[in-house]
Design a protein around this motif. Structure first.
Motif, PDB file in Angstrom:
ATOM      1  N   TYR A   1       0.832  -1.205   0.000  1.00 46.08           N
ATOM      2  CA  TYR A   1       0.000   0.000   0.000  1.00 46.08           C
ATOM      3  C   TYR A   1       0.864   1.251   0.000  1.00 46.08           C
ATOM      4  O   TYR A   1       0.495   2.283  -0.566  1.00 46.08           O
ATOM      5  CB  TYR A   1      -0.913  -0.017   1.227  1.00 46.08           C
ATOM      6  CG  TYR A   1      -1.854   1.153   1.302  1.00 46.08           C
ATOM      7  CD1 TYR A   1      -3.032   1.170   0.554  1.00 46.08           C
ATOM      8  CD2 TYR A   1      -1.572   2.232   2.125  1.00 46.08           C
ATOM      9  CE1 TYR A   1      -3.903   2.241   0.621  1.00 46.08           C
ATOM     10  CE2 TYR A   1      -2.443   3.321   2.198  1.00 46.08           C
ATOM     11  CZ  TYR A   1      -3.605   3.313   1.449  1.00 46.08           C
ATOM     12  OH  TYR A   1      -4.456   4.394   1.519  1.00 46.08           O
ATOM     13  N   GLY A   2       2.042   1.153   0.637  1.00 48.06           N
ATOM     14  CA  GLY A   2       2.974   2.282   0.671  1.00 48.06           C
ATOM     15  C   GLY A   2       3.988   2.255  -0.448  1.00 48.06           C
ATOM     16  O   GLY A   2       4.951   3.030  -0.428  1.00 48.06           O
ATOM     17  N   GLY A   3       3.798   1.356  -1.417  1.00 46.79           N
ATOM     18  CA  GLY A   3       4.684   1.312  -2.567  1.00 46.79           C
ATOM     19  C   GLY A   3       6.002   0.606  -2.342  1.00 46.79           C
ATOM     20  O   GLY A   3       6.950   0.801  -3.106  1.00 46.79           O
ATOM     21  N   ARG A   4       6.063  -0.249  -1.325  1.00 41.55           N
ATOM     22  CA  ARG A   4       7.301  -0.955  -1.025  1.00 41.55           C
ATOM     23  C   ARG A   4       7.180  -2.424  -1.416  1.00 41.55           C
ATOM     24  O   ARG A   4       6.081  -2.971  -1.498  1.00 41.55           O
ATOM     25  CB  ARG A   4       7.648  -0.859   0.461  1.00 41.55           C
ATOM     26  CG  ARG A   4       7.708   0.553   1.013  1.00 41.55           C
ATOM     27  CD  ARG A   4       8.626   1.445   0.199  1.00 41.55           C
ATOM     28  NE  ARG A   4      10.005   0.936   0.186  1.00 41.55           N
ATOM     29  CZ  ARG A   4      10.931   1.328  -0.680  1.00 41.55           C
ATOM     30  NH1 ARG A   4      10.625   2.201  -1.631  1.00 41.55           N
ATOM     31  NH2 ARG A   4      12.146   0.833  -0.608  1.00 41.55           N
ATOM     32  N   PRO A   5       8.312  -3.110  -1.673  1.00 39.12           N
ATOM     33  CA  PRO A   5       8.265  -4.528  -2.057  1.00 39.12           C
ATOM     34  C   PRO A   5       7.872  -5.420  -0.887  1.00 39.12           C
ATOM     35  O   PRO A   5       7.932  -5.021   0.279  1.00 39.12           O
ATOM     36  CB  PRO A   5       9.700  -4.809  -2.517  1.00 39.12           C
ATOM     37  CG  PRO A   5      10.541  -3.790  -1.817  1.00 39.12           C
ATOM     38  CD  PRO A   5       9.677  -2.560  -1.708  1.00 39.12           C
ATOM     39  N   ALA A   6       7.500  -6.650  -1.213  1.00 39.14           N
ATOM     40  CA  ALA A   6       7.100  -7.621  -0.190  1.00 39.14           C
ATOM     41  C   ALA A   6       8.278  -7.947   0.720  1.00 39.14           C
ATOM     42  O   ALA A   6       9.447  -7.876   0.307  1.00 39.14           O
ATOM     43  CB  ALA A   6       6.589  -8.890  -0.864  1.00 39.14           C
TER      44      ALA A   6
END
Length: 435
Positions: free
Chosen positions: A210-215
């Motif tokens: 949701y914050g644009g970061r990878p898993a």
């Protein structure tokens, strides 16, 4: 006991500082009284026959095990009962609390639930177990409501007899992802190698995404180990690795969601030789709390600067004042009860829900069926701002995929500064859009 009318000195739905009974005067005063807490006077209504029946409930949790232990939850339940009964009972009903050690095993959880059935419990309240299938099947077969469980098992959010007061590990891990998305380059999660732990990386990843970061990278760990050197080294290596060629200078983050074993993990982690990389630690309520921070060195300990996602306001919030007063006056120095413990806090809120349901029943006879009916029919439970207003009426539920019974999708963000767990955000954050 000469008062012929039930009345509530305080409301179990909205804890307040003054438990002194006051007789209502007029409709406005009666409405105000209905919004205060749960307890009542000692007499029965004229012409209704016998005095109000005793309400029997059970609180169970693991104690003395090699994994997670929650002794403060049954201890808080006993203190709550002493307070309730000392101030007139819940709507005039004496409260009897049975406690049970579920031993952190499926058999122990099932045994506690079956004992609740044998004891003809009207509800199971404020309990902890990761073995949802084991304890909810007997309770559901006997139509005994399960009110305010800790939220560690997925089944608590799907069973028709369950009334959760938080969104469990799902909300904490998804919320942690939101909290870390703007702080960390990469995140590694260390979690139990159990069925209950299998969904945690995906939930953390939802918040990060949701914050644009990878898993996050997933590091499995036994939940009863005496050391985690291998897992700590693996987590640090994976958290410190950014995307190739990236100019992102943010630190890596290691999230540990190991319950009581988080302290053991951090002890192993801090013993790793320095490799020059900046790694921030993060965790969730139930794994890191103020007592743990205090006993490990406070501002000079390993948790300084850590990010923590919780369900409820910080312990220094005045909304906890009544709970603290009850602990001080009715726990008799029981050191199992720590007001900063998320299990103790959940138990307090769960008993507030029970009190609201009993007041809604408004009868000398209260049983499991009537309590469930009161909650299912839309009884609004105000917890004095500790959570949003709770309701389990079908059309009021705020459930999400896999968690249809969730009535609360909120979390709170904290950070450890100068040895104190303080708020990082603006208060309670609804993460329903992610869940």
């Amino acid at each position: 006991m000469t008062d012929s009318r039930r009345h509530s000195p305080t409301s179990g739905t909205r804890p307040g500082p003054d438990p002194t009974p006051r007789a209502p005067r007029g409709p406005a005063a009666a409405a105000a009284l209905a919004g205060i807490l749960l307890l009542s006077g000692c007499g029965a209504l004229p012409g209704l026959g016998d005095d109000p029946e005793t309400i029997t409930v059970m609180t169970f949790a693991p104690e003395g095990t090699d994994a997670t232990n929650m002794p403060g939850m049954p201890a808080m339940a006993k203190a709550y009962a002493r307070w309730a009964n000392a101030t007139g009972g819940i709507d005039g009903h004496e409260l009897r609390v049975i406690t049970c050690n579920e031993g952190d095993t499926p058999r122990g959880a099932s045994d506690c639930a079956r004992r609740a059935v044998r004891e003809k419990a009207d509800a199971v309240v404020g309990s902890y177990s990761q073995h949802g299938n084991a304890f909810l099947a007997p309770l559901q077969a006997a139509s005994i409501p399960y009110i305010g469980g800790y939220g560690i098992s997925d089944e608590e959010f799907s069973s028709v007899v369950s009334y959760p007061v938080n969104a469990g590990q799902a909300a904490l891990l998804a919320g942690q992802g939101v909290q870390l998305a703007g702080e960390c380059r990469r995140v590694a999660i260390v979690r139990p190698d159990t069925a209950a732990g299998d969904s945690l990386p995906q939930l953390l990843g939802a918040g990060l995404g949701y914050g644009g970061r990878p898993a996050p990278t997933d590091v499995l760990a036994p939940d009863n180990a005496t050391g985690y050197t291998r897992e700590a080294a693996l987590a640090r290596a994976r958290a410190g690795a950014g995307a190739e060629g990236s100019a992102d200078e943010r630190p890596g983050c290691v999230t540990a969601a190991l319950g009581e074993r988080t302290e053991t993990f951090v002890d192993s982690y801090r013993r790793l030789p320095d490799d020059g990389r900046e790694i921030r630690f993060s965790s969730v309520s139930g794994s890191v709390d103020q007592p743990l921070i205090n006993r490990t060195g406070g501002g000079k300990g390993p948790y300084e600067g850590a990010f923590v996602t919780g369900w409820y306001p910080g312990t220094d919030d005045p909304r906890w004042d009544l709970m603290k007063k009850v602990i001080q006056e009715h726990a008799f120095g029981d050191d199992r009860i720590d007001p900063a413990d998320a299990g103790v806090q959940t138990t307090w809120i769960a008993y507030s829900v029970l009190a609201s349901a009993v007041r809604a029943v408004d009868s000398d006879t209260v049983d499991s069926r009537r309590i469930s009916q009161a909650l299912d029919s839309g009884t609004q439970v105000s917890t004095g701002g500790l959570t949003p207003t709770l309701s389990w009426r079908f059309d009021s539920l705020q459930g999400f995929s896999g968690y249809p019974r969730a009535a609360n999708r909120s979390v709170t963000f904290h950070v450890v500064r100068a040895g104190r767990l303080v708020s990082q955000g603006k208060g309670i954050e609804d993460i329903g859009k992610i869940l």
